[in-house]
Design an enzyme around this catalytic site. Structure first.
Site, PDB file in Angstrom:
ATOM      1  N   LYS B  76      19.322  45.271  89.564  1.00  0.00           N
ATOM      2  CA  LYS B  76      19.932  45.974  88.430  1.00  0.00           C
ATOM      3  C   LYS B  76      20.948  45.058  87.753  1.00  0.00           C
ATOM      4  O   LYS B  76      21.674  44.319  88.437  1.00  0.00           O
ATOM      5  CB  LYS B  76      20.604  47.253  88.930  1.00  0.00           C
ATOM      6  CG  LYS B  76      21.117  48.170  87.824  1.00  0.00           C
ATOM      7  CD  LYS B  76      21.707  49.453  88.416  1.00  0.00           C
ATOM      8  CE  LYS B  76      22.213  50.403  87.355  1.00  0.00           C
ATOM      9  NZ  LYS B  76      22.751  51.659  87.918  1.00  0.00           N
ATOM     10  N   SER B 151      21.058  55.909  85.857  1.00  0.00           N
ATOM     11  CA  SER B 151      21.124  54.707  85.071  1.00  0.00           C
ATOM     12  C   SER B 151      20.255  53.557  85.575  1.00  0.00           C
ATOM     13  O   SER B 151      19.996  52.626  84.816  1.00  0.00           O
ATOM     14  CB  SER B 151      22.578  54.228  85.007  1.00  0.00           C
ATOM     15  OG  SER B 151      23.023  53.839  86.284  1.00  0.00           O
ATOM     16  N   SER B 175      22.419  57.792  90.082  1.00  0.00           N
ATOM     17  CA  SER B 175      21.760  56.737  89.314  1.00  0.00           C
ATOM     18  C   SER B 175      20.674  55.950  90.043  1.00  0.00           C
ATOM     19  O   SER B 175      19.951  55.182  89.408  1.00  0.00           O
ATOM     20  CB  SER B 175      22.792  55.754  88.766  1.00  0.00           C
ATOM     21  OG  SER B 175      23.427  56.285  87.637  1.00  0.00           O
TER      22      SER B 175
END
Lengths: 97, 485
Positions: B76, B151, B175
């Protein structure tokens, strides 16, 4: 309304943000809606409850006070928008206001 | 061209093939890069692909280093990777190349893992759909007209699209788990303190944790073996022993007490989700688990508490983006204060500004007691609720999300509607316990549904055991969508 446009302008000052007129209007009504939504917690009886800012059982963490290598100055400055010698450079501080 | 399909084997299988010499790491990395080249134009899971570095590492890696050695992974874009852009999907950090690796990256390197790129996300991890990325949306591989969740939407989509066997995400209010549920893969938010946050760009420091997104529970356990444990650089990482998480995967859950959270089985939960979760409960019953009903009355305040605490912490954490030391700086400003304000106006997207202002408000004089302090008190009551629940069960069960993946633009107009996605996932962050999302079925339209399991702090082992037993019995994991290459 729980929050006014004047308060949002003041928050922008505190948070060092400038917003467009349109964005400020939209965010004022968003914040109002979110705060309305969050109002439910006012109904909870919290008498005598200690606030919990984190979940850890740790109180403090100690380590030996020993020198450890840190990042070289050059690699720290590599991301700086502007630097002078070994320092970060910014626009003039003193001439403002 | 390589003929390897990364979906053919799981991490254990690839490790075996590498160890035997049947496959070379460069072939695996190339397979990943080829798949990215074939499908990422549609999915847009990646912000950066580190093709050259990955191929170079693949040539040199010792495949006996660890079970992850020589196998590609995605990271990420809020996890610092030395000299590789780490943007948080924000204009503010569009040009940021960290001078150091996050601890999890260091640990993966030590294990011989190979990062092939950085994945898309909601800006600064604030969002539930990856629509708040400054660099364009990620699409759900199961239905390109829908969001992948967020996210960590890029990480979940990259695994679901078969671009990488696993990815790292971060989870502040769901997330990792919510995008895993929307994309039909497995996501774990570890116990707060289990994985070092050093090098994770901070959003809400008392809630953030890094965790794996994988296709199966067993693989999640394997990745956790590599990234867990105390770290000198993060004083909130816990000095708690890390067991071999794969050793507990016995497939046996007889006698395990599973608590069904009644607050999450009623109103507000989509009927297709409820039905799939009810079937999962029956599966656990068939496997010999003991099912008990659990009430967590304070969870009805979880969203409110979260949307006061997380923005408060964020407003403080994001004060560092001032255009001085790294990241974006406005070219216009004549004074320092003007530079701060213009830089932050031009660098941050609307959702980030919304949360900064909300956080500033709840921390400001006159409102602190009514909002922030009270939220911390309700958080303490919530912890008591969970402690009581765990006195008579080992695992808590709920849906991961109230609905399956939604369409683009469906929830962006109203922030509170978007926040409701996090209804079931937020409590685990507030009370610091580990939580796992496992695929538990599909809607009639073919969208994946996620089952959430939670356990006591530092009891990931039980979580993995329950999740693994369930997925073996239920058979929903490991299925990937068909994407036209």
């Amino acid at each position: 309304m729980r929050i006014s446009r004047e308060e949002v302008d003041y928050l922008c000052e505190l948070a060092r943000l400038t917003l467009s007129e349109q964005e400020a209007e939209a965010l004022t009504s968003d914040l109002d809606e979110i705060l309305n939504f969050a109002e439910s917690i006012q109904s909870v009886d919290t008498t005598g409850v200690a606030p919990m800012s984190h979940v850890l059982s740790l109180q403090n963490v100690w380590r030996a006070d020993r020198l450890r290598p840190s990042l070289p100055v050059a690699s720290v400055l590599q991301n700086a928008p502007e630097s002078v010698e070994q320092m970060f450079a910014v626009p003039g501080l003193l001439e403002e206001e | 061209m390589t003929s390897i399909d990364l979906g053919e084997r799981d991490l254990f299988g690839w490790h075996e093939a590498l160890a035997k010499g049947d496959v070379h790491p460069a072939e695996l990395v190339q397979a990943s890069l080829d798949r990215i080249a074939a499908v990422d134009e549609q999915v847009h899971a990646f912000l950066t692909v580190t093709r050259k570095e990955a191929l170079q590492e693949a040539e040199q890696v010792d495949v006996t280093l660890s079970p992850l050695a020589g196998i590609p992974a995605a990271i990420k874009d809020n996890i610092c990777t030395q000299n590789v852009p780490t943007t948080c999907a924000s204009r503010m950090l569009h040009n940021f190349r960290p001078p150091y690796d996050a601890t999890v990256i260091q640990r993966l390197r030590t294990a011989g893992a190979i990062a092939v790129g950085k994945t898309n996300m909601d800006e600064f991890a604030m969002g539930s759909s990856t629509e708040h990325s400054a660099f364009g949306v990620t699409r759900n591989p199961w239905d390109l007209g829908r969001v992948p969740g967020g996210s960590s939407g890029g990480s979940a989509a990259a695994v679901a699209a078969g671009e990488v066997p696993y990815a790292l995400g971060s989870d502040t209010g769901g997330s990792i788990r919510q995008p895993a549920a929307y994309c039909g893969v497995v996501g774990l938010k570890p116990t707060y303190g289990r994985v070092s946050r050093y090098g994770l760009v901070a959003f809400a420091s008392s809630l953030d944790q890094i965790g794996p997104i994988t296709r199966t529970v067993a693989e999640s356990a394997l990745v956790m073996n590599a990234i867990s444990g105390v770290d000198l650089h993060d004083s909130t990482s816990a000095p708690v022993e890390v067991p071999d998480f794969t050793a507990t995967l016995t497939g046996e859950v007889r006698g395990l007490r599973i608590g069904i959270i009644s607050e999450y089985m009623g109103e507000g939960i989509d009927p297709s989700v409820r039905q799939a979760v009810q079937q999962a409960i029956q599966t656990f019953e068939r496997l010999g688990a003991e099912i008990v009903e659990v009430h967590l009355p304070t969870t009805k305040h979880a969203l409110a508490v979260y949307y006061l605490i997380a923005p408060a912490e964020a407003s403080s954490n994001l004060a560092r983006y001032d255009g001085v030391r790294y990241g974006y700086r406005t070219p216009q400003a004549k004074s320092v204060v003007e530079m701060y304000k213009q830089t932050r106006d031009e660098g941050f997207g609307t959702e980030v500004k919304r949360r900064i202002l909300l956080g500033t408000y709840v921390l400001s004089a006159g409102y602190y007691d009514a909002y922030y302090k009270r939220a911390l008190q309700v958080r303490a009551l919530m912890k008591q609720d969970f402690d009581r629940a765990f006195e008579h069960c080992d695992v808590l069960l709920s849906p991961t999300t109230p609905t399956p993946a939604f369409a683009f633009g469906e929830k962006t107009a109203d922030p509170v509607t978007m926040y409701l996605n996090d209804l079931c996932t937020i409590p685990a962050n507030l009370v610091g316990i580990p939580a796992l999302s496992v695929p538990c079925g599909f809607t009639p339209e073919g969208l994946p549904i996620g089952l959430q399991l939670m356990a006591k702090a530092f009891d990931e082992a039980t979580l993995f055991r329950a999740g693994d037993a369930y997925e073996r019995a239920a058979g929903f994991t490991g299925r990937l969508p068909e994407l036209a290459a």
